[in-house]
Design a protein around this motif. Structure first.
Motif, PDB file in Angstrom:
ATOM      1  N   PHE A   7      -7.963  -7.530 -15.700  1.00  0.00           N
ATOM      2  CA  PHE A   7      -6.998  -8.402 -15.037  1.00  0.00           C
ATOM      3  C   PHE A   7      -7.225  -8.371 -13.525  1.00  0.00           C
ATOM      4  N   PRO A   8      -7.664  -9.488 -12.956  1.00  0.00           N
ATOM      5  CA  PRO A   8      -7.863  -9.504 -11.505  1.00  0.00           C
ATOM      6  C   PRO A   8      -6.553  -9.250 -10.759  1.00  0.00           C
ATOM      7  N   THR A   9      -6.652  -8.625  -9.616  1.00  0.00           N
ATOM      8  CA  THR A   9      -5.493  -8.319  -8.787  1.00  0.00           C
ATOM      9  C   THR A   9      -5.257  -9.454  -7.806  1.00  0.00           C
ATOM     10  N   GLU A  10      -4.012  -9.939  -7.775  1.00  0.00           N
ATOM     11  CA  GLU A  10      -3.662 -10.999  -6.842  1.00  0.00           C
ATOM     12  C   GLU A  10      -3.233 -10.380  -5.519  1.00  0.00           C
ATOM     13  N   THR A  11      -3.871 -10.788  -4.445  1.00  0.00           N
ATOM     14  CA  THR A  11      -3.530 -10.324  -3.108  1.00  0.00           C
ATOM     15  C   THR A  11      -3.293 -11.542  -2.226  1.00  0.00           C
ATOM     16  N   THR A  12      -3.093 -11.312  -0.954  1.00  0.00           N
ATOM     17  CA  THR A  12      -2.781 -12.396  -0.023  1.00  0.00           C
ATOM     18  C   THR A  12      -3.660 -12.281   1.212  1.00  0.00           C
ATOM     19  N   GLU A  27      -7.802 -13.454  10.287  1.00  0.00           N
ATOM     20  CA  GLU A  27      -7.499 -13.223   8.875  1.00  0.00           C
ATOM     21  C   GLU A  27      -7.170 -11.760   8.650  1.00  0.00           C
ATOM     22  N   PHE A  28      -6.116 -11.521   7.864  1.00  0.00           N
ATOM     23  CA  PHE A  28      -5.715 -10.169   7.490  1.00  0.00           C
ATOM     24  C   PHE A  28      -5.483 -10.145   5.990  1.00  0.00           C
ATOM     25  N   GLU A  29      -6.039  -9.151   5.318  1.00  0.00           N
ATOM     26  CA  GLU A  29      -5.814  -8.990   3.884  1.00  0.00           C
ATOM     27  C   GLU A  29      -4.530  -8.192   3.662  1.00  0.00           C
ATOM     28  N   LEU A  30      -3.654  -8.712   2.823  1.00  0.00           N
ATOM     29  CA  LEU A  30      -2.406  -8.030   2.467  1.00  0.00           C
ATOM     30  C   LEU A  30      -2.475  -7.653   0.990  1.00  0.00           C
ATOM     31  N   ILE A  63       1.742 -19.517  10.979  1.00  0.00           N
ATOM     32  CA  ILE A  63       0.896 -18.668  10.149  1.00  0.00           C
ATOM     33  C   ILE A  63       0.762 -19.323   8.784  1.00  0.00           C
ATOM     34  N   GLU A  64      -0.160 -18.811   7.995  1.00  0.00           N
ATOM     35  CA  GLU A  64      -0.347 -19.310   6.641  1.00  0.00           C
ATOM     36  C   GLU A  64      -0.659 -18.138   5.719  1.00  0.00           C
ATOM     37  N   LEU A  65      -0.019 -18.131   4.555  1.00  0.00           N
ATOM     38  CA  LEU A  65      -0.321 -17.143   3.519  1.00  0.00           C
ATOM     39  C   LEU A  65      -1.059 -17.863   2.398  1.00  0.00           C
ATOM     40  N   ARG A  66      -2.176 -17.298   1.969  1.00  0.00           N
ATOM     41  CA  ARG A  66      -2.943 -17.880   0.866  1.00  0.00           C
ATOM     42  C   ARG A  66      -3.226 -16.813  -0.177  1.00  0.00           C
ATOM     43  N   ARG A  67      -3.132 -17.225  -1.410  1.00  0.00           N
ATOM     44  CA  ARG A  67      -3.427 -16.328  -2.529  1.00  0.00           C
ATOM     45  C   ARG A  67      -4.919 -16.056  -2.566  1.00  0.00           C
ATOM     46  N   SER A  68      -5.265 -14.813  -2.843  1.00  0.00           N
ATOM     47  CA  SER A  68      -6.657 -14.433  -3.059  1.00  0.00           C
ATOM     48  C   SER A  68      -6.720 -13.525  -4.275  1.00  0.00           C
ATOM     49  N   ILE A  69      -7.836 -13.542  -4.945  1.00  0.00           N
ATOM     50  CA  ILE A  69      -8.021 -12.772  -6.173  1.00  0.00           C
ATOM     51  C   ILE A  69      -9.069 -11.695  -5.913  1.00  0.00           C
ATOM     52  N   LYS A  70      -8.745 -10.478  -6.303  1.00  0.00           N
ATOM     53  CA  LYS A  70      -9.713  -9.369  -6.211  1.00  0.00           C
ATOM     54  C   LYS A  70     -10.009  -8.898  -7.622  1.00  0.00           C
ATOM     55  N   GLY A  71     -11.264  -8.607  -7.856  1.00  0.00           N
ATOM     56  CA  GLY A  71     -11.619  -8.052  -9.146  1.00  0.00           C
ATOM     57  C   GLY A  71     -12.463  -8.926  -9.987  1.00  0.00           C
TER      58      GLY A  71
END
Length: 71
Positions: A7-12, A27-30, A63-71
């Motif tokens: 299951f990929p991890t959802e980050t921002t 850009e900052f990874e949350l 600012i803008e928050l965007r979904r990113s997928i890790k994994g």
């Protein structure tokens, strides 16, 4: 094999204006999903984690928050 492999991890990714340019963004990874943050616009934009109440950003906007997928 870990759960993260299945299951990929959802980050921002948080995009903020750079103070030195009106064309460049930083850009900052949350670690949490975008829905786990509250954005409050104003003279100073703030991004607060809904999980623990910590302010993760307070500064110039927009600012803008965007979904990113890790994994």
């Amino acid at each position: 094999m870990s759960q993260a492999d299945i299951f990929p991890t959802e980050t921002t990714t948080l995009y903020t204006p750079a103070w030195y340019s009106d064309k460049v963004r930083e850009e900052f990874e949350l670690p949490l999903a975008p829905g786990d943050y509250k954005v409050t616009p104003g003279d100073r934009w703030t991004v607060v984690s809904l999980k623990d109440g910590n302010t993760v950003y307070s500064g110039i906007g927009p600012i803008e928050l965007r979904r990113s997928i890790k994994g």
